[in-house]
Design a protein around this motif. Structure first.
Motif, short mmCIF file in Angstrom:
data_model
loop_
_atom_site.label_atom_id
_atom_site.label_comp_id
_atom_site.label_asym_id
_atom_site.label_seq_id
_atom_site.Cartn_x
_atom_site.Cartn_y
_atom_site.Cartn_z
N ARG A 1 0.76 -1.23 -0.17
CA ARG A 1 0.14 0.05 -0.12
C ARG A 1 0.91 1.30 0.17
O ARG A 1 0.26 2.37 -0.24
N SER A 2 2.07 1.03 0.44
CA SER A 2 3.08 2.31 0.54
C SER A 2 4.41 2.04 0.17
O SER A 2 4.78 0.95 0.70
N PHE A 3 5.02 3.04 -0.44
CA PHE A 3 6.61 2.68 -0.66
C PHE A 3 7.31 3.44 0.41
O PHE A 3 8.68 3.30 0.48
N PHE A 4 6.86 4.10 1.35
CA PHE A 4 7.31 4.53 2.63
C PHE A 4 8.38 5.69 2.18
O PHE A 4 9.56 5.85 3.07
N GLY A 5 8.34 6.36 1.15
CA GLY A 5 9.32 7.42 0.74
C GLY A 5 10.16 6.84 -0.14
O GLY A 5 11.09 7.39 -0.75
N LEU B 1 0.36 4.59 -2.14
CA LEU B 1 -0.01 4.20 -3.81
C LEU B 1 -1.43 4.25 -3.93
O LEU B 1 -2.37 3.87 -3.11
N SER B 2 -1.76 4.51 -4.90
CA SER B 2 -3.17 4.48 -5.51
C SER B 2 -3.87 3.17 -5.63
O SER B 2 -2.75 2.06 -5.70
N TYR B 3 -5.02 2.67 -5.42
CA TYR B 3 -5.37 1.46 -5.68
C TYR B 3 -5.01 0.81 -6.59
O TYR B 3 -4.80 -0.46 -6.66
N THR B 4 -5.23 1.32 -7.90
CA THR B 4 -5.04 0.68 -8.90
C THR B 4 -3.49 0.14 -9.24
O THR B 4 -3.30 -1.15 -9.49
N PHE B 5 -2.48 1.15 -8.84
CA PHE B 5 -1.16 0.75 -9.01
C PHE B 5 -0.72 -0.13 -7.98
O PHE B 5 0.04 -1.15 -8.32
N ILE C 1 -2.00 -3.71 -9.16
CA ILE C 1 -0.87 -4.06 -10.33
C ILE C 1 0.41 -4.30 -9.90
O ILE C 1 1.00 -5.61 -10.07
N PHE C 2 1.16 -3.71 -9.00
CA PHE C 2 2.39 -3.88 -8.35
C PHE C 2 2.35 -4.95 -7.64
O PHE C 2 3.47 -5.79 -7.62
N SER C 3 1.38 -5.41 -6.55
CA SER C 3 1.24 -6.50 -5.88
C SER C 3 1.45 -7.76 -6.46
O SER C 3 1.93 -8.74 -6.39
N ILE C 4 0.62 -7.71 -7.59
CA ILE C 4 0.13 -8.91 -8.59
C ILE C 4 1.74 -9.17 -9.06
O ILE C 4 2.04 -10.46 -9.34
N PHE C 5 2.36 -8.12 -9.59
CA PHE C 5 3.81 -8.47 -10.04
C PHE C 5 4.46 -8.87 -9.23
O PHE C 5 5.55 -9.74 -9.38
N THR C 6 4.62 -8.26 -7.74
CA THR C 6 5.54 -8.71 -6.88
C THR C 6 5.42 -10.19 -6.47
O THR C 6 6.41 -10.98 -6.34
#
Length: 373
Positions: free
Chosen positions: A136-140, A147-151, A154-159
């Motif tokens: 949910r966050s990159f912590f800076g 993070l936006s919900y959509t991103f 997508i990023f979590s599925i990729f991870t």
């Protein structure tokens, strides 16, 4: 029922959490340990063996369905001793079953890559969209915070998919993927324990993973021809999936959700520390991709450019190679821990530098030896 058991243990002076932790570790080990000989016997009878190939570092056929025992142990013990997780994450068990199916199919008949990828997308989508397991966050990190919900989706599925396949790639020599999953689970488990009792089910899950893999390693590291076994894609995908799950949960812990009665500890470097814990599969996969692109080869072909292959070329045994790799990357984690309070971007740079240094050291030694001879 849980309250009755808790009260009974309290009367004996035993904490329910510690009972779950010890029993989960013990029974997961026993289930894997006693089920593998049967799996090996059936595999040999039906000729369900791993044939030496282009990427193989073994010279004879070995049963490769050890992952079934790991799944069996995890499914039974986690659902008993860490059942809270299956209540909180509704699609966790279904995801494990799907991974079991595609893993066994690939170990037995070799599935096409796109079919495996589609199945992995389904599994990870169930977890990310259905169970809301997301980064949910990159912590800076890179100047990015929430993070936006959509991103985030997508990023979590990729991870998830990246770690599942990266963990599969390090499963090339005896003891490496199993040993690394134990180290990662222990590190995450200790961290969950220190962060409060709200995270105790994840501590128990980590213990169950450790127990099941220890039972597998007894046979994987065996010199005997009778019971030696590989975890196959079944085991590596399930372990890679669970480590991705625990890693994302670890990052999520440090986000302030203001839950009543749940204290929160904020660690800005949480994403970088997570990368440090999972540094081996990340660096090994990126290193192989870089080498293939440099040689203008397809990134999907099998080769011997992995870190463990370089150590084997130096004349080391499987056990020694695994030991040196695990010790070095444990050092990377320790460095990340002691530097955890520095800027998250600087810490990530340090971790990746150390990670890639470890990947290239065996190649440099090999190149030097070849030049001198």
């Amino acid at each position: 029922m849980n309250d009755i058991v808790k009260d009974g243990l309290a009367n004996l002076g035993i904490s329910l959490f510690y009972a779950k932790l010890v029993l989960g570790l013990l029974f997961s080990f026993m289930l894997t340990f006693f089920s593998i000989p049967t799996i090996v016997k059936i595999s040999k009878r039906k000729n369900l063996m791993d044939e030496p190939g282009a990427r193989s570092s073994h010279l004879r056929k070995i049963p490769n369905l050890g992952g079934i025992a790991i799944f069996y142990s995890l499914a039974v013990c986690a659902s008993i001793f860490a059942f809270e997780l299956f209540e909180l994450y509704k699609f966790l068990f279904a995801s494990l079953v799907i991974l079991l199916y595609i893993g066994v199919m690939d170990d037995v008949v070799v599935m096409r890559a796109y079919k495996k990828l589609l199945a992995q997308i389904v599994v990870t989508s169930l977890m990310v969209l259905g169970s809301d397991v997301r980064v949910r966050s990159f912590f800076g990190l890179f100047g990015i915070y929430e993070l936006s919900y959509t991103f985030s989706v997508i990023f979590s599925i990729f991870t998830f998919i990246s770690l599942i396949n990266a963990f599969n790639l390090i499963d090339g020599i005896d003891g490496l993927s199993g040993g690394y999953s134990i180290i990662c689970s222990a590190l995450f488990g200790i961290s969950y324990f220190r962060l409060g009792e709200y995270n105790y089910p994840l501590v128990v899950l980590s213990a169950v993973i450790i127990g099941s893999v220890l039972g597998f390693l007894y046979y994987n590291l065996s010199d005997s021809r009778n019971n030696k076994v590989f975890m196959g894609d079944t085991g590596s995908m399930i372990l890679g999936f669970l480590l991705a799950f625990t890693a994302i949960c670890f990052i999520d812990i440090f986000i302030d959700k203001k839950l009543p009665g749940v204290p929160r500890y904020f660690l800005e470097s949480a994403p970088a520390v997570t990368v440090a814990i999972l540094i081996l599969p990340i660096v090994d996969t990126l290193n192989v991709i870089f080498i293939r692109l440099f040689k203008k080869q397809s990134i999907f072909i099998a080769d011997k450019n992995h870190i463990h292959h370089a150590l084997l070329m130096l004349g080391l045994t499987h056990r020694r190679s695994s030991f040196y790799i695990l010790v070095y990357y444990l050092f990377v984690v320790m460095a990340a821990y002691f530097l955890r309070h520095i800027d998250v971007n600087v810490l990530l740079l340090v971790i990746l530098t150390l990670g890639f240094t470890g990947a290239y050291i065996p190649r440099i030694i090999l190149y030097t030896k070849e030049k001198t001879h």
